[in-house]
Design a protein around this motif. Structure first.
Motif, PDB file in Angstrom:
ATOM      1  N   ILE A  53       6.424   1.259   5.237  1.00 43.47           N
ATOM      2  CA  ILE A  53       5.444   1.729   6.223  1.00 43.47           C
ATOM      3  C   ILE A  53       4.296   0.753   6.431  1.00 43.47           C
ATOM      4  O   ILE A  53       3.815   0.567   7.535  1.00 43.47           O
ATOM      5  N   CYS A  54       3.864   0.114   5.323  1.00 40.51           N
ATOM      6  CA  CYS A  54       2.591  -0.602   5.418  1.00 40.51           C
ATOM      7  C   CYS A  54       2.719  -2.056   5.892  1.00 40.51           C
ATOM      8  O   CYS A  54       1.750  -2.628   6.367  1.00 40.51           O
ATOM      9  N   SER A  55       3.876  -2.653   5.689  1.00 36.52           N
ATOM     10  CA  SER A  55       4.143  -4.050   6.048  1.00 36.52           C
ATOM     11  C   SER A  55       3.290  -5.054   5.278  1.00 36.52           C
ATOM     12  O   SER A  55       3.210  -6.217   5.647  1.00 36.52           O
ATOM     13  N   LYS A  56       2.656  -4.597   4.199  1.00 36.37           N
ATOM     14  CA  LYS A  56       1.828  -5.526   3.410  1.00 36.37           C
ATOM     15  C   LYS A  56       2.696  -6.448   2.558  1.00 36.37           C
ATOM     16  O   LYS A  56       2.205  -7.418   2.009  1.00 36.37           O
ATOM     17  N   CYS A  57       3.988  -6.104   2.399  1.00 40.54           N
ATOM     18  CA  CYS A  57       4.853  -6.815   1.454  1.00 40.54           C
ATOM     19  C   CYS A  57       5.635  -7.949   2.117  1.00 40.54           C
ATOM     20  O   CYS A  57       6.664  -8.364   1.591  1.00 40.54           O
ATOM     21  N   GLN A  58       5.170  -8.428   3.260  1.00 38.73           N
ATOM     22  CA  GLN A  58       5.948  -9.442   3.988  1.00 38.73           C
ATOM     23  C   GLN A  58       6.185 -10.707   3.165  1.00 38.73           C
ATOM     24  O   GLN A  58       5.269 -11.209   2.498  1.00 38.73           O
ATOM     25  N   VAL A 100       0.851  -1.191   0.000  1.00 43.23           N
ATOM     26  CA  VAL A 100       0.000   0.000   0.000  1.00 43.23           C
ATOM     27  C   VAL A 100       0.888   1.243   0.000  1.00 43.23           C
ATOM     28  O   VAL A 100       0.562   2.276  -0.546  1.00 43.23           O
ATOM     29  N   CYS A 101       2.104   1.120   0.617  1.00 48.34           N
ATOM     30  CA  CYS A 101       2.959   2.302   0.761  1.00 48.34           C
ATOM     31  C   CYS A 101       3.926   2.472  -0.399  1.00 48.34           C
ATOM     32  O   CYS A 101       4.708   3.427  -0.420  1.00 48.34           O
ATOM     33  N   GLY A 102       3.887   1.545  -1.363  1.00 51.12           N
ATOM     34  CA  GLY A 102       4.751   1.698  -2.523  1.00 51.12           C
ATOM     35  C   GLY A 102       6.216   1.438  -2.204  1.00 51.12           C
ATOM     36  O   GLY A 102       7.104   2.044  -2.801  1.00 51.12           O
TER      37      GLY A 102
HETATM   38  S1  FES Z   1       5.608  -2.130   0.634  1.00 51.90           S
HETATM   39 FE1  FES Z   1       4.906  -1.177   2.380  1.00 51.90          FE
HETATM   40  S2  FES Z   1       6.244  -1.926   3.858  1.00 51.90           S
HETATM   41 FE2  FES Z   1       6.990  -2.810   2.105  1.00 51.90          FE
END
Ligand code: FES
Length: 680
Positions: free
Chosen positions: A44-49, A38-40
Motif C-alpha cells: 500500500i505504502c510504496s515506501k519499499c521501492q 509503513v504498511c508492513g
Molecule cells: S512495504 Fe508498503 S508497499 Fe511495500
C-alpha cells in the motif's frame, strides 16, 4: 546441495542467501538493510521501492538473470497504474527472490536516509525522527474475549512491528473507535518513540492507510527575529521556511533592555512571554498555510534560543540572568508538550529545547555545537556565532571550551553614524585604493561596483542609504590597509593622509565614503566614533576567543568557523585585518551560515542527536569572561587594529599594514579598558 540464491544489496554491500520465494523486504530486514515500509509489506505504502540490476557483476561475484525476481504482480500493477512507479523500480514487499540478484535501495527508500545539506563539510543529517507512522491491521472485537480497541491496536503494533507502545495520548481515545471502524480495522498510527523519561505513545490514528505526511518545526528564536523551518518528518525535506520579527522588540531592542523591562515592570516578564508565544503562533499559521498543510499535522518542534529568550519563552522571569552569577532556572534540555507553551499545533505535539551551556551561552550555542561538531574535529577549531552577544566555542576531539562575549550591536550597523541593517541600499562591500585613497563599493540590491558602468541605474530604486555590519568592517579594514586609519583607530587629516575625503569633524576626522548631497541624497561617512564602536565590539569578540585559547593553552587555532547570518557575510581577510579573529590562514576561515538553525533541524530529524548534544554539552567547559582578569588585558590589546600586543604573522604574508600614526596628543586610540563593558 545447491545453495539458496544470493541477494546483494547496494549501497550497503550487505549480502545473504535466501530461499526462492523470499520477498526482498524480508531479505532486507533479516540482513538489517535500511529499507523503509509503513504498511508492513501489504503493497500500500510504496515506501519499499527497490531497483534490481541485471547482468554480470564481477565486483559482487554474481550474474543476475532476467528472471532473478518474481514477475511483476497485480499489486505492483495496481500501484503503478494509480500512482506510477519510476521505470525499473519494483516494490520490495512484492518482488520475491528467484535467483541470484543485486538490489539497489534508492535513497528515498531508506528509513535512515541522509538529508542533503548545502555544505559538504558539515555533518550529515540522518533521519531518525521521534514520531513515525505505522500501518496496522487490528483484530476485531469479540464478545467472548472482551478487550478494548486500544489494547488490540497495541497488540497489532507488537505483532506486526515488534514495538511496545504502552499508551496513547488522551485525545487519541476520542477518535480511536471511529477510526478503527471507518478503516475496517486497518489504521495508520503516529507513534512518538519516547525517550529517557517517557514511554512510546500513540499520538494519532487515521482510518486505513494514511497517504499524507507528518511534520515538525525547527525554530531559531532570536532576540531580533524568529525563523522557522517546517520539515517533513518522513523525508526530512524542508517544505517551508518563514520568519518574523520577534514581537518582544517593543519591550527593548537588546536582551538586557528586556531583562530590565521585566525588572522595572510588574508582570513585564509575563507580557513578554505572551508576546513571543503569540508571535510563534502567528508564524506557525503562516508557515503551515505556505506549505498548504493543516497545522494539526505538526507533531514535533525543536527550539533553540539564547538564555534570556529561553526563559521568557518558557514563562520564567529572566531576572537572575541580569546579574552575577547569571544562574539559569535550568540548563538541561527540556521535553514538553506544545500546549504547555500555549502553541497551537497538533493536540499533543512534542516540544524539545536544546540544553543551555551556561548563563550567557544558550541553547543556540548548543545547536551550533551540534551542527559544527567541534567535539568531533581532529584539528583545533574556533566557532564564533556573531551577534549582539558573540557565543564562542573552541575545541577538538579532546575537549571543548565555551564562553560568550558582549559585542553589542555595532556589528549589526547599530551605533554607527551611517549604519543600518543589511537591506537594499546598504553598502556591504568596500575597497579603497591605497594610492589614491578613493573608495569603490557595492550596495545590497546591485551586482555592480560603484565605479562600474551602469551602477547608477541599478540603484535607482534603492539609492545608497547607509552601511551595514559587513560593510563597516570592510570599510574600516580597508581604511587601515590604505593608511587612512592608524593602529590606534584614529583617522588622519586630509594633509596627513593626502585626500580631501578626510574631513575635520570636531576634534577628530571622518572619511567621506559617498556624498549624495548634490542630488538631495545622504552623505555616508565613517567617523572616529564609528571606529571606536567597532573597536569595542571586535575587541570583545577577540578577547573572548583569546581567553579560550589561554585556557586551552594554545597560541593559534587551526581553523575558524563564522556562524550566524552576519558571519555569512563577513570577509575573512577584513575580519583579520581588524583583529576580530585570531591570526589564521584565510582559507581556513569559513562561514557556517545559520548554524544554530541547522542544529535545530538536526535535533528535529534525529532523536539520537538530542542525546548526543546533551552529553556533549555536559562535557563542554564553560568559561565566564566577566570574572577572568586576563579578559580585560586581552581586551585592551585587542582595541588596537589589529592588536597592540600580538603579531599577526600569517596575515602579514597577505597584507602589509602601513606604519602610520595620527595621534596628535588629543584624541587617543584604543581606549577599551576605560569603557564599560556591555552585556548584550
Ligand atoms: S512495504 Fe508498503 S508497499 Fe511495500
Amino acid at each position: 546441495m545447491t545453495k539458496d540464491p544470493l541477494v546483494v544489496f547496494t549501497p550497503s554491500g550487505k549480502r545473504g542467501h535466501f530461499p526462492v520465494g523470499t520477498p526482498i523486504l524480508t531479505a532486507a530486514r533479516q540482513l538489517g538493510v535500511d529499507l523503509d515500509s509503513v504498511c508492513g509489506g501489504r503493497g500500500i505504502c510504496s515506501k519499499c521501492q527497490i531497483t534490481p540490476s541485471y547482468g554480470e557483476f564481477s565486483k559482487h561475484g554474481v550474474t543476475v538473470a532476467d528472471n532473478a525476481l518474481s514477475e511483476w504482480n497485480a499489486v505492483e500493477e495496481r500501484y503503478d497504474s494509480k500512482r506510477g512507479l519510476p521505470k525499473g523500480r519494483r516494490l520490495g514487499c512484492q518482488a520475491t527472490v528467484q535467483g541470484d540478484v543485486v538490489i539497489d535501495v534508492p535513497p528515498e527508500s531508506q528509513v535512515h536516509k541522509q538529508v542533503v545539506r548545502k555544505r559538504a563539510e558539515a555533518r550529515d543529517i540522518i533521519m531518525n525522527p521521534t514520531v513515525k507512522l505505522y500501518y496496522v491491521e487490528v483484530v476485531e472485537p469479540d464478545m467472548h474475549e472482551p478487550s478494548g480497541d486500544l489494547e488490540r491496536l497495541r497488540e497489532g503494533l507488537k505483532a506486526q512491528w515488534d514495538i511496545d507502545v504502552p499508551k496513547a495520548d488522551p485525545h487519541v481515545l476520542t477518535h480511536l473507535q471511529q477510526a478503527l471502524r471507518k478503516g475496517a480495522w486497518k489504521v495508520t498510527v503516529a507513534v512518538h518513540q519516547g525517550h529517557s523519561d517517557s514511554v512510546p505513545s500513540i499520538m494519532q490514528v487515521w482510518p486505513g492507510y494514511y497517504e499524507g505526511s507528518i511534520y515538525g518545526l525547527a525554530v531559531d528564536l532570536g532576540s531580533t527575529t524568529i525563523a522557522a523551518h517546517l520539515c517533513d518528518l518522513q523525508s526530512g525535506e524542508v517544505v517551508a521556511s518563514s520568519g518574523l520579527m520577534n514581537p518582544q522588540i517593543r519591550f527593548g531592542e537588546d536582551l538586557m533592555s528586556r531583562v530590565s523591562y521585566s525588572m522595572m515592570n510588574a508582570g513585564g516578564a509575563a507580557e513578554m512571554t505572551a508576546a513571543v508565544r503569540d508571535g510563534m503562533n502567528a508564524l506557525f499559521t503562516q508557515i503551515a498555510s505556505e506549505a498548504e498543510i493543516d497545522r494539526a499535522l505538526i507533531m514535533d518542534a525543536v527550539f533553540v534560543c539564547n538564555p534570556v529568550m529561553h526563559h521568557l519563552f518558557l514563562g520564567i522571569d529572566p531576572f537572575e540572568l541580569g546579574q552575577a552569577p547569571f544562574a539559569l532556572a535550568t540548563s538541561d534540555a527540556l521535553r514538553l508538550e506544545a500546549r504547555d507553551l500555549e502553541l497551537n499545533l497538533h493536540p499533543s505535539a512534542r516540544v524539545y529545547l536544546l540544553p543551555c551551556i551556561a548563563g550567557h551561552v544558550g541553547a543556540d550555542a548548543a545547536a551550533v555545537a551540534l551542527s559544527e561538531a567541534p567535539d568531533k574535529s581532529e584539528d583545533l577549531v574556533l566557532v564564533v556565532d556573531v551577534g549582539t552577544n558573540a557565543e564562542i566555542l573552541l575545541g577538538n576531539k579532546s575537549k571543548v571550551l565555551a564562553c560568550s562575549s558582549p559585542t553589542g550591536p555595532a556589528f549589526e550597523g547599530a551605533q554607527i553614524t551611517s549604519g543600518q541593517r543589511a537591506a537594499p541600499g546598504a553598502i556591504e562591500r568596500v575597497e579603497i585604493n591605497p594610492i589614491t585613497k578613493e573608495p569603490r563599493f557595492r550596495v545590497i540590491g546591485s551586482d555592480l561596483w560603484s565605479d562600474e558602468d551602469g551602477f547608477e541605474e541599478t540603484i535607482v530604486t534603492t539609492g545608497i542609504t547607509g552601511i551595514c555590519g559587513s560593510g563597516i568592517i570592510e570599510a574600516i579594514a580597508e581604511m587601515r590597509i590604505a593608511g587612512i586609519v592608524d593602529a590606534s583607530g584614529l583617522i588622519g587629516s586630509a594633509e596627513q593622509v593626502g585626500t580631501p575625503r578626510c574631513i575635520s569633524d570636531g576634534r577628530t576626522h571622518s572619511y567621506m565614503m559617498w556624498d549624495g548631497s548634490a542630488k538631495g541624497g545622504p552623505t555616508i561617512t565613517v567617523t572616529n566614533p564609528d571606529i571606536r564602536a567597532i573597536q569595542m565590539a571586535k575587541a570583545a569578540l577577540y578577547s573572548g576567543a583569546r581567553l579560550l585559547m589561554d585556557k586551552f593553552d594554545v597560541a593559534t587555532v587551526d581553523r575558524v568557523v563564522l556562524a550566524g547570518a552576519f558571519g555569512a557575510h563577513i570577509s575573512p581577510k577584513h575580519a583579520m585585518v581588524l583583529g576580530m579573529i585570531p591570526d589564521c590562514a584565510i582559507e581556513k576561515v569559513t562561514s557556517a551560515g545559520n548554524a544554530a538553525g541547522t542544529g535545530a533541524r538536526i535535533a528535529l530529524l534525529n532523536s539520537k542527536a538530542r542525546e548526543e548534544i546533551e552529553a556533549t554539552v555536559r562535557r563542554i567547559i564553560k568559561i565566564e569572561t566577566a570574572v577572568e582578569p586576563r579578559f580585560q588585558e586581552h581586551f585592551v590589546n585587542a582595541s588596537a587594529i589589529p592588536n597592540s600586543a600580538e603579531p599577526f604573522p600569517i596575515l602579514a604574508t597577505v597584507v602589509t599594514l602601513p606604519d602610520v600614526s595620527f595621534n596628535t596628543g588629543g584624541e587617543t586610540g584604543g581606549d577599551g579598558g576605560r569603557r564599560r563593558r556591555r552585556r548584550g
